[in-house]
Scaffold this active site. Sequence first.
Site, mmCIF file in Angstrom:
data_model
loop_
_atom_site.group_PDB
_atom_site.id
_atom_site.type_symbol
_atom_site.label_atom_id
_atom_site.label_comp_id
_atom_site.label_asym_id
_atom_site.label_seq_id
_atom_site.Cartn_x
_atom_site.Cartn_y
_atom_site.Cartn_z
ATOM 1 N N ASP A 68 -4.751 -13.344 4.731
ATOM 2 C CA ASP A 68 -5.327 -13.333 3.671
ATOM 3 C C ASP A 68 -6.996 -13.201 4.028
ATOM 4 O O ASP A 68 -7.441 -14.094 4.642
ATOM 5 C CB ASP A 68 -5.197 -14.422 2.792
ATOM 6 C CG ASP A 68 -6.031 -14.711 1.418
ATOM 7 O OD1 ASP A 68 -6.860 -13.803 1.380
ATOM 8 O OD2 ASP A 68 -5.542 -15.661 0.527
ATOM 9 N N ILE A 69 -7.559 -12.157 3.591
ATOM 10 C CA ILE A 69 -8.798 -11.960 4.060
ATOM 11 C C ILE A 69 -9.966 -13.008 3.730
ATOM 12 O O ILE A 69 -10.932 -13.397 4.175
ATOM 13 C CB ILE A 69 -9.539 -10.483 3.746
ATOM 14 C CG1 ILE A 69 -10.686 -10.160 4.704
ATOM 15 C CG2 ILE A 69 -9.731 -10.311 2.492
ATOM 16 C CD1 ILE A 69 -10.825 -8.691 4.824
ATOM 17 N N ASN A 121 -14.957 -1.045 -5.510
ATOM 18 C CA ASN A 121 -15.133 0.101 -6.131
ATOM 19 C C ASN A 121 -16.621 0.284 -6.405
ATOM 20 O O ASN A 121 -17.348 -0.574 -6.435
ATOM 21 C CB ASN A 121 -14.232 0.157 -7.432
ATOM 22 C CG ASN A 121 -14.621 -1.082 -8.520
ATOM 23 O OD1 ASN A 121 -15.921 -1.289 -8.806
ATOM 24 N ND2 ASN A 121 -13.932 -2.101 -8.932
ATOM 25 N N GLY A 172 -6.618 -5.414 -6.052
ATOM 26 C CA GLY A 172 -6.424 -5.821 -4.628
ATOM 27 C C GLY A 172 -7.202 -6.486 -3.987
ATOM 28 O O GLY A 172 -7.597 -7.828 -4.235
ATOM 29 N N VAL A 173 -7.849 -6.157 -2.679
ATOM 30 C CA VAL A 173 -8.611 -6.965 -2.025
ATOM 31 C C VAL A 173 -10.140 -7.332 -2.779
ATOM 32 O O VAL A 173 -10.591 -8.457 -2.817
ATOM 33 C CB VAL A 173 -9.122 -6.220 -0.549
ATOM 34 C CG1 VAL A 173 -10.444 -6.844 0.038
ATOM 35 C CG2 VAL A 173 -8.187 -6.141 0.355
ATOM 36 N N ASP A 174 -10.546 -6.550 -3.448
ATOM 37 C CA ASP A 174 -11.803 -6.584 -4.296
ATOM 38 C C ASP A 174 -11.743 -7.575 -5.181
ATOM 39 O O ASP A 174 -12.453 -8.436 -5.653
ATOM 40 C CB ASP A 174 -12.068 -5.163 -4.964
ATOM 41 C CG ASP A 174 -13.307 -5.147 -5.696
ATOM 42 O OD1 ASP A 174 -14.209 -5.861 -5.348
ATOM 43 O OD2 ASP A 174 -13.712 -4.411 -6.441
ATOM 44 N N THR A 223 -6.662 2.177 1.817
ATOM 45 C CA THR A 223 -5.089 2.302 2.088
ATOM 46 C C THR A 223 -4.261 1.740 0.709
ATOM 47 O O THR A 223 -3.339 1.625 0.910
ATOM 48 C CB THR A 223 -4.606 1.479 3.325
ATOM 49 O OG1 THR A 223 -4.812 0.150 3.484
ATOM 50 C CG2 THR A 223 -5.246 2.207 4.381
ATOM 51 N N GLY A 224 -5.099 1.015 -0.051
ATOM 52 C CA GLY A 224 -4.491 0.522 -1.445
ATOM 53 C C GLY A 224 -4.432 1.618 -2.563
ATOM 54 O O GLY A 224 -3.645 2.702 -2.188
ATOM 55 N N ILE A 225 -4.903 1.256 -3.517
ATOM 56 C CA ILE A 225 -4.969 1.967 -4.677
ATOM 57 C C ILE A 225 -5.641 3.395 -4.362
ATOM 58 O O ILE A 225 -5.322 4.497 -5.091
ATOM 59 C CB ILE A 225 -5.341 1.427 -5.895
ATOM 60 C CG1 ILE A 225 -5.423 2.006 -7.181
ATOM 61 C CG2 ILE A 225 -7.034 1.403 -5.591
ATOM 62 C CD1 ILE A 225 -5.664 1.346 -8.393
#
Length: 167
Positions: free
Chosen positions: A9-10, A23, A31-33, A122-124
């Site tokens: 987990d970052i 974004n 996601g990460v954001d 690499t996600g959405i």
Amino acid sequence: MDITLVQGDITKQHVDAIVNAANSSLMGGGGVDGAIHRNGGPEIIEECRRLRATEYGAGLPIGEAVATTAGRLPARWVIHTVGPVHSPFEDRSELLASCYRQSLRVAESLGARTVAFPAIGTGIFGWPLADGARVAIDAVRACDAAVTEARFVLFDASAYAVFEAAL
């Protein structure tokens, strides 16, 4: 600069700076954001709102990077960067590489020595993982920023394996 890989987990990384696959609005997302904004607390979104009210009124451009506090995360800073949406018809790999280079430049300007990256785009945004890993590793290897460690934090074992093969 050392390049390391971690599965996890970052938002739990004890580094100077965590890179957010943001974004352009800087207002959080999925996601990460979303995880960074949720776990970092309101301090991050407050700084993002200030950035939107001043120099990034139209949003953060693709391939650029900007830093905020890390709020309640174990890092000192969050470096936000906007990756390109993958296109099978147009080569946007230079924009993706720019995300990594510009994030390292921002880290260097802050005095950050350790930086944790997600697999940007690499996600959405649909970037194929193997190509995203290649672009990421090549961009970080070619960057001469005064950072001692670039850590790629991969969410699962399959992503880790793809980055390991690229490394």
